[in-house]
Design an enzyme around this catalytic site. Structure first.
Site, PDB file in Angstrom:
ATOM      1  N   GLU A 299       1.838  -0.346  -5.058  1.00  0.00           N
ATOM      2  CA  GLU A 299       0.944   0.740  -5.416  1.00  0.00           C
ATOM      3  C   GLU A 299       1.868   1.943  -5.580  1.00  0.00           C
ATOM      4  O   GLU A 299       2.300   2.534  -4.591  1.00  0.00           O
ATOM      5  CB  GLU A 299      -0.088   0.984  -4.319  1.00  0.00           C
TER       6      GLU A 299
ATOM      7  N   ASP B 192       0.828  -1.188   0.000  1.00  0.00           N
ATOM      8  CA  ASP B 192       0.000   0.000   0.000  1.00  0.00           C
ATOM      9  C   ASP B 192       0.871   1.251   0.000  1.00  0.00           C
ATOM     10  O   ASP B 192       1.866   1.336   0.743  1.00  0.00           O
ATOM     11  CB  ASP B 192      -0.889  -0.026   1.251  1.00  0.00           C
TER      12      ASP B 192
END
Length: 711
Positions: free
Chosen positions: A397, A358
């Site tokens: 990401e 993330d």
């Protein structure tokens, strides 16, 4: 616990390491002046049963505090208390009143950190500066775990090649929490419940589940209420980590000390037996401790200025590249080692197959917060090159909340094996299937593997994780059913969530019974799925899209631990035609390597003048890309290794009679799929493809996509 004996212990092997005769405890703190191990008999204890102080002369080596407790066994419960200087402007926030978690804890008991703190805040307790928690009965304790006792039956990570991977992103709890799952209440929404649906996943054809965060977090941290029902909202997604080595306790049916670890392992083993890999969505960019007004759980009370990025001018505050109050100081050697230890643990002890990071761009920032460009960030390179993780999937990401956007250039060193969530694929394909003008060129670039992003430095199409929908945003059903977000029930006056959804409701906002609108919506969903699975790169679908799972237009359901987010398994039967369509599309991709190349297309084949991919206009001529709009057609040439495939999409308001490319020799075109048809004619089973009577032309209905295959 009266018969325990205290020994000096060893510094290496952080955390609580179980041995035959006891437990070795080891924890890092550079500036601590006093460390105490706090022991408990039971998870509901209001008070510690014993506190063991570390002797800094015997129980400290360098900056590592260590102690060995003879007589402790598996399931022993503990916390820490650490004292030292409290000088926030210098980044030091020690507080001897705080009970601290072990950053290396392998499991936690049930309970809520925030419920415990908030209960005492109402009594005037200050969670950051104030006194000691008086009642620890519902406060989580760390658990000593015996990882050697689980029988893996020879299981190992599957190490499936990326080109053979089809990812299904979903939430452990939400997958089976609904009563529509048909599971007993005690296992619904748990790792055990997830196992019960493995056969569904296998039949669908996916090869990997990408699970939203399963690291221990506190779901009760959300202070908002649902304005419609008045109910307290929660942290449902889990992007607020507390325990980086511990599976989420509330996701387990067995919540006894150590039970969640065993249950998670059993789920992984069952998935592996079905040929399905486990990829974890991991959050190393920030923690649940928040900003300078936040809580003290572990890092802040152990060595705040090492674990977090703090402004050099005033270390009372926190750099916030995550949008969540703090940023982990990822490229400090101590913090980097911690993150690598966590990753290795989940691979070696929990047998997971990969990680999706993330806001991964934060991992590439220096201790001062500056992006590391010329000097490669040590952490992302270390993850890339780590010998234990060498066959583990690593997916970034490639952006953060402070504007660092690294799509196509996420740093991994000379032999960069990082894959990246491809936001350009999502956006360009959304615009194209919506029918926006002059998106054909952009869509063609995405279909062919996003060479504009990845065709450099030896990278391949496999660097691109292709997705159209994910947990963050609309579901695929909602993408074709809503023009705007509907997040009113999140308690933030519909201000949260993206306003740039690239969606289209097809003429009516929300659920609709108009058959024409419903046909158009379903056709667009099928178009999206086709582009997801015929494009070069690694496809990732959002769990439930195959059955038209809806969140009623909520594009930020992070706080909705209820039917809004949970799978409604009745939809699998209601939309069984779409489930079938998705499954056969996945089978088509897996059966033909031409859809999952490991190299970018070349203009010509090595020994042939035939290009590997050819683009066409409606007349089967080389397209004038400046004029191409709402139409795209291409042929993948099998070149005697595979079948040829022709894919064409007509997003114009009129039906088109298109000219088909000529096939060599005696080959004929056969219809595989046409999204204008109703199920089961929308896609045909392998071996039953329909021979076209007319080999030169094809009527492509407005809004439809066709797949033809040569035989």
């Amino acid at each position: 616990m009266t018969d325990i004996k205290v020994h000096n212990g060893k510094p290496m092997g952080f955390g609580a390491v179980l041995t035959e005769g006891g437990v070795n405890f080891s924890i890092y703190s550079r500036d601590a002046t006093k460390v105490s191990l706090v022991l408990f008999e039971n998870e509901s204890d209001q008070k510690p049963s014993r506190i063991v102080e570390f002797d800094p002369h015997k129980n400290r080596t360098g900056d590592v505090w260590h102690i060995y407790i003879e007589g402790l066994e598996e399931g022993a419960l503990y916390l820490y208390k650490v004292d030292g200087p409290y000088i926030p402007p210098k980044g030091l926030r020690f507080n001897s009143n705080k009970y601290l978690f072990d950053p290396y804890a392998k499991a936690f008991t049930s309970g809520s950190v925030f419920r415990s703190y908030n209960k005492q805040w109402k009594q005037g307790f200050d969670g950051n500066m104030g006194g000691e928690l008086q009642d620890l009965s519902d406060f989580p304790k760390c658990v000593v775990v015996d990882n050697d006792s689980f029988d893996w039956e020879g299981d190992r990570p599957l190490n499936r090649p990326l080109e053979q991977t089809v990812i299904y992103e979903t939430h452990v709890k939400g997958f089976t929490a609904s009563e529509t799952s048909g599971l007993a209440r005690e296992i619904a929404g748990t790792y055990r419940g997830f196992e019960e649906k493995v056969d569904y996943l296998r039949k669908l054809g996916i090869t990997a589940v990408e699970l939203l965060p399963v690291f221990e977090f506190d779901e009760n941290e959300n202070a908002n209420t649902n304005p419609r029902t008045g109910e307290m909202l929660v942290n449902y997604w889990g992007y607020s980590t507390i325990g980086f080595f511990a599976p989420k306790t509330s996701y387990a049916a067995d919540r006894s000390p150590g039970g969640p670890v065993r249950e998670f392992k059993q789920m992984v083993k069952t998935l592996h037996k079905a040929g399905i890999e486990v990829i974890l969505d991991v959050v190393y960019n920030h923690t649940a401790e928040g900003n300078e007004r936040g809580y003290t759980f572990e890092f802040r009370g152990l060595q705040n200025d090492v674990y977090y990025s703090l402004p050099a001018s005033d270390k009372n505050y926190y750099m916030n590249f995550s949008g969540c109050g703090n940023s982990v100081n990822c490229n400090n050697p101590v913090t980097s080692a911690f993150i690598l230890d966590s990753l290795r643990y989940w691979v070696l002890e929990m047998h997971v197959d990969g990680f999706r990071f993330d806001l991964a761009s934060i991992l590439s920032r220096s201790p001062s917060g500056a992006p590391l460009h010329g000097d490669l960030p040590s952490l992302t390179v270390a993850i890339n090159d780590d010998p234990v993780l060498s066959h583990t999937k690593i997916i970034a990401e490639p952006w953060d909340c402070a504007g660092l956007y690294q799509l196509g250039g996420f740093p991994g060193g000379p032999k960069n094996r990082w894959s990246e969530w491809n936001g350009k694929f999502r956006d360009d394909i959304r615009r194209f299937i919506r029918g926006d003008e002059h998106l054909s060129t952009a869509a063609a670039t995405r279909v062919s593997g996003s060479s504009d992003c990845y065709n450099h430095d030896g990278r391949s199409p496999l660097a691109s994780i292709n997705f159209i929908t994910a947990h963050d945003g609309f579901t695929l059903n909602d993408l074709v059913s809503y023009n705007g977000k509907h997040n009113e029930e999140n308690g933030e006056c519909n201000r949260d969530g993206s306003d740039d959804n690239l969606s289209y409701n097809n003429g009516f906002e929300g659920e609709c019974t108009n058959p024409k609108i419903e046909h158009a919506r379903l056709q667009t969903i099928k178009n999206a799925l086709i582009y997801l699975f015929v494009s070069q790169g690694v496809p990732m679908m959002l769990g439930g899209d195959e059955m038209r799972r809806t969140q009623n237009g909520n594009n930020n359901a992070y706080c909705q631990d209820n039917q809004l987010s949970w799978f409604n398994w009745n939809l699998a039967e209601k939309n069984k035609g779409l489930v079938r369509f998705t499954s056969l599309l996945i089978e088509l991709r897996k059966s033909h390597n031409i859809f999952s190349r490991i190299k970018f297309f070349r203009d010509t084949y090595e020994t042939s003048a035939i290009p590997e991919i050819s683009w066409y206009d409606i007349n089967a001529k080389v397209p004038d890309w400046a004029k191409m709009s709402r139409f795209l057609a291409f042929k993948l040439n099998g070149l005697e290794v595979d079948n040829d495939f022709y894919v064409a999409t007509n997003l114009d308001q009129y039906d088109l009679t298109i000219t088909l490319p000529t096939l060599p020799g005696n080959k004929k075109w056969h219809r595989v799929a046409d999204t204008a048809f109703e199920s089961p004619d929308d896609i045909l089973e392998k071996g039953n493809e329909e021979l076209l009577r007319e080999q030169k032309r094809y009527v492509l209905i407005s809004g439809a996509t066709v797949i033809l295959m040569s035989k």
